[in-house]
Design a protein around this motif. Structure first.
Motif, PDB file in Angstrom:
ATOM      1  N   PHE A 118       0.766  -1.167  -0.025  1.00 43.25           N
ATOM      2  CA  PHE A 118      -0.062  -0.096   0.113  1.00 43.25           C
ATOM      3  C   PHE A 118       0.946   1.204  -0.133  1.00 43.25           C
ATOM      4  CE2 PHE A 118      -2.642  -3.197   2.258  1.00 43.25           C
ATOM      5  CZ  PHE A 118      -3.575  -3.615   1.302  1.00 43.25           C
ATOM      6  N   GLY A 119       2.117   1.250   0.118  1.00 45.58           N
ATOM      7  CA  GLY A 119       2.912   2.304   0.012  1.00 45.58           C
ATOM      8  C   GLY A 119       3.090   3.158   1.193  1.00 45.58           C
ATOM      9  N   LEU A 120       2.987   2.481   2.475  1.00 49.91           N
ATOM     10  CA  LEU A 120       3.268   3.112   3.788  1.00 49.91           C
ATOM     11  C   LEU A 120       4.626   3.677   3.994  1.00 49.91           C
ATOM     12  CD1 LEU A 120       1.254   0.947   5.666  1.00 49.91           C
ATOM     13  CD2 LEU A 120       0.414   2.401   4.785  1.00 49.91           C
ATOM     14  N   ALA A 171       3.913   2.476  -3.336  1.00 56.22           N
ATOM     15  CA  ALA A 171       2.738   1.293  -3.474  1.00 56.22           C
ATOM     16  C   ALA A 171       2.906   0.435  -4.681  1.00 56.22           C
ATOM     17  CB  ALA A 171       1.367   2.066  -3.529  1.00 56.22           C
ATOM     18  N   LEU A 172       3.184  -0.935  -4.284  1.00 59.94           N
ATOM     19  CA  LEU A 172       3.555  -1.790  -5.447  1.00 59.94           C
ATOM     20  C   LEU A 172       2.560  -2.826  -5.622  1.00 59.94           C
ATOM     21  CD1 LEU A 172       7.455  -2.372  -4.428  1.00 59.94           C
ATOM     22  CD2 LEU A 172       6.453  -0.843  -6.277  1.00 59.94           C
ATOM     23  N   GLY A 173       1.454  -2.776  -4.821  1.00 57.35           N
ATOM     24  CA  GLY A 173       0.536  -3.816  -5.023  1.00 57.35           C
ATOM     25  C   GLY A 173       0.847  -5.369  -4.719  1.00 57.35           C
ATOM     26  N   ALA A 175       4.998 -10.023  -3.249  1.00 56.42           N
ATOM     27  CA  ALA A 175       5.973 -10.684  -3.478  1.00 56.42           C
ATOM     28  C   ALA A 175       7.399 -10.304  -3.082  1.00 56.42           C
ATOM     29  CB  ALA A 175       6.069 -10.937  -5.260  1.00 56.42           C
ATOM     30  N   ILE A 176       7.904  -9.134  -3.093  1.00 59.73           N
ATOM     31  CA  ILE A 176       9.158  -8.783  -2.647  1.00 59.73           C
ATOM     32  C   ILE A 176       9.331  -8.926  -1.264  1.00 59.73           C
ATOM     33  CG2 ILE A 176      10.455  -6.530  -2.507  1.00 59.73           C
ATOM     34  CD1 ILE A 176       9.256  -5.566  -5.108  1.00 59.73           C
TER      35      ILE A 176
END
Length: 457
Positions: free
Chosen positions: A190-192, A197-199, A204-205
């Motif tokens: 979510f890009g906190l 924010a990579l969804g 996976a990462i």
């Protein structure tokens, strides 16, 4: 050869079996429970992105399970080999298995890089024509596949340490990796805190970073502490016989664990004919059932070196006691899990923001499938015994029955007449028959292996 009676792992030949089993199994059970929590939390965050994202990750499960199957299977083969050699007092062969296991893990990782680059997109194309699901699934799966060396190496080291009776370090390794993953999931998805924010790719990462954390810690434990076995690279010579003996148990284990992937692919092929929701529901169930099956997997990790050591040492009574104690504990875990699924299916599904449609289909599904848990306990533990004594083929046969031949056959036959209910019924039917087959094989092998025969009163 000089006996190794003063080494710490001799507790497997001296301590009372039931307390020994609990002391060795509990750390592994706890680490596997934490691993289960990571699996569930991972999907809970992905579910918040949308149903397409949840479907993509559900379709990726067979590939992830294949990665895990190869790592665990190789590790199980190394574990069984080391515990038997330690029981025999053969220290050089036990040490040699460590370096061989790490080499095999690296070779497996290289093979999966090729798999990830060439075959992931064609695989997803078999199950969906949605460009969104395809893009999400391919991106997620290629990341975890091409960077799987962390998982391959740390699992082999985990099994090496477990073979010596050390269950605490593997627990810490698993727990650290899972906790890192859980923390990074929301941050990268979510890009906190300023992160992009990579969804789904963020999930996976986070998984890969958690695996690398476990790998780094596992090497530190292996190299900085004294163990009953050691990594000896100086003078290392590759021995095909060692690899053959490792995979005599390890390859059937790989096949057994890979059968879960084949089963999911086969059932997804049936379920997609009903709806994408059915595929997502099945993916959710597989995450939830890990709360039950992962602790039993931890129990198996504690039981196998005890069985293997006492088989190698020729101690019939302790081998028999380990089998009985393992069956009892596995049955208790499975019974508790079945009770939760029977009583609270809707609550479990709501963890994943289940729609009304998923709840309507999922509540009866969970209640039917959990009826398979008690017979599965019998198959799990008897298969573990077969692996511990070097009879991997018997374990493979049981897994073929329960995870592939019977389940898919019953699902294929019953789905046209009973719909989704027919798919769910296939699980308890297959497990009941497989449990009967495992008892039959145990009776047969008792006639072949004197140590497994019951002592006369």
């Amino acid at each position: 050869m000089k006996p190794i009676s003063n080494l710490p792992e001799n507790k497997m030949g001296t301590r009372p079996v039931f307390p020994l089993l609990l002391s060795m199994a509990f750390p592994a059970m706890l680490s596997m429970f934490i691993q289960s929590m990571y699996n569930v939390v991972d999907s809970m965050f992905v579910a918040r992105i949308g149903e397409d994202a949840l479907t993509a990750v559900s379709l990726a499960f067979p590939i992830q399970n294949l990665l895990l199957a190869v790592a665990v299977g190789t590790g199980v083969g190394v574990n069984s080999y080391i515990s038997r050699k330690l029981g025999e007092g053969n220290q050089p062969e036990a040490d040699s298995a460590v370096s061989h296991g790490l080499l095999l893990a690296l070779l497996s990782s290289a093979a999966f890089v090729i798999l990830g680059l060439l075959f992931i997109r064609p695989f997803f194309s078999l199950y969906t024509d949605s460009e969104t699901v395809l893009a999400l699934g391919v991106g997620y799966t290629q990341i975890v596949t091409c960077a799987c060396f962390g998982m391959q190496l740390h699992i082999v080291i985990e099994k090496v340490l477990q073979a010596t009776g050390n269950m605490v370090y593997p627990m810490v390794m698993q727990a650290v990796g899972a906790i890192v993953n859980i923390i990074l999931d929301p941050i990268l998805i979510f890009g906190l805190f300023g992160a992009p924010a990579l969804g789904v790719n963020g999930a996976a990462i986070a998984t890969v970073i958690g695996q690398l954390a476990s790998m780094g810690l596992s090497f530190w434990f292996l190299l900085s502490r004294e163990h009953a076995v050691a990594l000896r690279l100086r003078g290392f010579r590759f021995h095909a016989r060692t690899v053959r003996d490792v995979y005599a148990v390890g390859f059937p284990s790989i096949v057994m664990n890979s059968l879960g992937s084949v089963l999911v692919m086969g059932l997804n092929g049936i379920l997609v004919g009903f709806s994408n929701m059915a595929v997502s529901l099945f993916g959710v169930y597989f995450k939830l059932q890990s709360f039950v099956f992962m602790p039993v997997s931890g129990l198996i990790q504690g039981a196998m070196p005890i069985m293997g050591y006492n088989y190698g040492a020729g101690n019939r009574k302790r081998l028999q006691d380990a089998l009985s104690a393992s069956l009892l504990v596995a049955a208790l875990i499975m019974a508790a899990g079945a009770a939760v699924f029977l009583l609270f299916p809707a609550g479990l599904l709501l963890w994943f923001d289940a729609s009304k449609e998923m709840l309507a289909a999922g509540v009866p599904a969970l209640r039917i499938i959990c009826l398979s848990y008690l017979p599965a306990a019998v198959s799990f533990i008897i298969s573990t015994l077969f692996q511990a004594i070097g009879r991997g083929f018997y374990s493979l046969l049981i897994s073929l029955l329960r995870q592939l031949l019977l389940t898919l056959l019953f699902a294929f036959l019953l789905a046209p007449a009973l719909g989704l209910t027919g798919v769910w019924i296939s699980f308890p039917l297959a497990e009941a028959i497989a449990a009967g087959a495992s008892l039959f094989l145990l009776a047969r092998i008792r006639r072949e292996v004197p140590l497994l025969r019951r002592e006369k009163a």
